[in-house]
Design an enzyme around this catalytic site. Structure first.
Site, PDB file in Angstrom:
ATOM      1  N   PHE A  11      72.343 -41.887  49.959  1.00 25.66           N
ATOM      2  CA  PHE A  11      71.604 -40.628  50.107  1.00 25.66           C
ATOM      3  C   PHE A  11      72.560 -39.458  50.333  1.00 25.66           C
ATOM      4  CE2 PHE A  11      69.337 -38.180  53.664  1.00 25.66           C
ATOM      5  CZ  PHE A  11      68.767 -37.267  52.808  1.00 25.66           C
ATOM      6  N   ILE A  12      73.462 -39.577  51.287  1.00 25.49           N
ATOM      7  CA  ILE A  12      74.410 -38.506  51.587  1.00 25.49           C
ATOM      8  C   ILE A  12      75.636 -38.617  50.684  1.00 25.49           C
ATOM      9  CG2 ILE A  12      75.907 -37.510  53.359  1.00 25.49           C
ATOM     10  CD1 ILE A  12      73.841 -38.429  55.447  1.00 25.49           C
ATOM     11  N   SER A 116      77.245 -39.330  64.177  1.00 27.11           N
ATOM     12  CA  SER A 116      75.835 -38.966  64.347  1.00 27.11           C
ATOM     13  C   SER A 116      75.576 -38.416  65.736  1.00 27.11           C
ATOM     14  CB  SER A 116      74.950 -40.201  64.119  1.00 27.11           C
ATOM     15  OG  SER A 116      73.606 -39.931  64.456  1.00 27.11           O
ATOM     16  N   TYR A 176      72.184 -48.690  66.365  1.00 25.92           N
ATOM     17  CA  TYR A 176      72.895 -47.758  65.489  1.00 25.92           C
ATOM     18  C   TYR A 176      73.796 -46.833  66.297  1.00 25.92           C
ATOM     19  CZ  TYR A 176      73.514 -43.935  62.099  1.00 25.92           C
ATOM     20  OH  TYR A 176      74.036 -42.972  61.269  1.00 25.92           O
TER      21      TYR A 176
END
Length: 348
Positions: A11-12, A116, A176
């Site tokens: 996606f990125i 993140s 995550y």
């Protein structure tokens, strides 16, 4: 420059590849095509090597002549429960460690790392009486009564959120998040051992076209979009007042390009930057914008809650402006309306 880009079909990563190529860089793409991010049997894009970053010998071959590595490959999402811990550790922790070791052997000493905002856990808070404080864990009794904002650990007042900067301590709350903290720590050790330079980009809530659709690992924007496609109202947890920093994938890609092109001017070690839009937006607002633009049913505020959920986290992106010359160009109100009818990426 010659850039090795992991997660290049993602996606990125695919957006970064496009922008790097447009700017004249030579991109060597790598992607393992894991099921959480790609459709079953999905084709590997032309020019991208179907390779897992944990393949030590394969990565060593591709690193020859590379100037900078841009590491986007990761298993994403918060995880469903503790049973996901081994997968996050295997993909994110081990994958990063193998990559860093291969870079050291190849003499590649520059890295842009996809980190993140989840490393912070809850964002930053301020008490009317005690100033800046670390929020106390939310109490189950408060959540059941609809008191969703955290309290001051000293006086029990309900706290106000403030923007979180890069000096905030790590407080991971999910599988995550723990893996992202580990990636930054491994990278810091590599920088010390190899005199390396790294820019760690702490993405806030990324959304945009071709985002993975409704899976346990999808972002909340994609979950709401997928509900609308089924003719269902988006179901918003708590009271919808959770404040986030929704940042468009094109802006995230631009931040990566800026980091790649300015990395040589950074000092040795890890320099972290928040990557956000600069426009606080609540989850409820996001659901309203997406539902309205899609033309579907209005969101339902459920009042339901999950113990590991973060109440508020909003980026202070001033360092990215100063250090990278990066400023997001797409405001959430406009970007989310576009996202409402943009194509998503099927993953099952």
């Amino acid at each position: 420059m010659k850039v090795l880009l992991t997660g290049a079909a993602g996606f990125i990563g695919s957006q970064i590849a496009d922008q790097l190529t447009t700017r004249g860089h030579d991109v060597v793409g790598v992607d393992a095509m894991i099921a959480q991010a790609h459709p079953p049997g999905g084709a590997v894009p032309s020019g991208t090597h179907h390779l897992d970053v944990r393949d030590d010998e394969g990565m060593a071959r591709l690193l020859v002549g590379v100037d900078v590595v841009c590491h986007q490959a990761a298993m994403v999402g918060n995880g469903i429960d503790a049973q996901d811990l081994p997968q996050f550790a295997a993909h994110n922790d081990l994958g990063t460690a193998v990559l860093l070791a291969a870079m050291a052997r190849a003499g590649v000493d520059r890295l842009v790392l996809a980190s993140s905002m989840v490393v912070y856990g809850d964002g930053a808070f301020r008490c009317e009486e005690h100033g800046a404080v670390n929020a106390a864990p939310r109490r189950h009794a408060d959540l059941e009564q609809g008191v969703f904002d955290p309290r001051c650990p000293r006086c029990d007042r309900v706290l106000d959120w403030t923007r979180v900067d890069e000096d905030a301590p790590f407080r991971p709350r999910t599988s995550y998040a723990a893996s992202k903290v580990a990636q930054e720590h491994y990278t810091a050790a590599w920088c010390t051992l190899q005199r390396g330079r790294c820019v760690a980009l702490r993405y806030h809530n990324v959304y945009g076209p071709h985002m993975p659709a409704d899976t346990p690992y999808a972002g909340v924007a994609a979950v709401f979009r997928s509900a609308l496609e089924r003719g269902e109202a988006p179901r918003v947890y708590e009271d919808g007042g959770q404040v986030r920093d929704f940042v468009h994938v094109r802006d995230v890609a631009s931040a990566n390009v800026a980091a790649i092109e300015r990395l040589a001017a950074h000092p040795e070690g890890v320099t972290a930057y928040n990557v956000g839009s600069g426009h606080p937006f609540t989850v409820g607002q996001m659901a309203d914008v997406v539902a309205s633009a899609y033309g579907g049913p209005a969101p339902t505020i459920t009042g339901a809650f999950r113990a590991a959920d973060v109440r508020h986290v909003v980026a202070d992106s001033s360092r990215a402006r100063d250090g990278l010359g990066f400023r997001a160009s797409i405001e959430p109100e406009l970007g989310l309306a576009e996202f409402a009818t943009a194509p998503l990426r099927a993953t099952r």
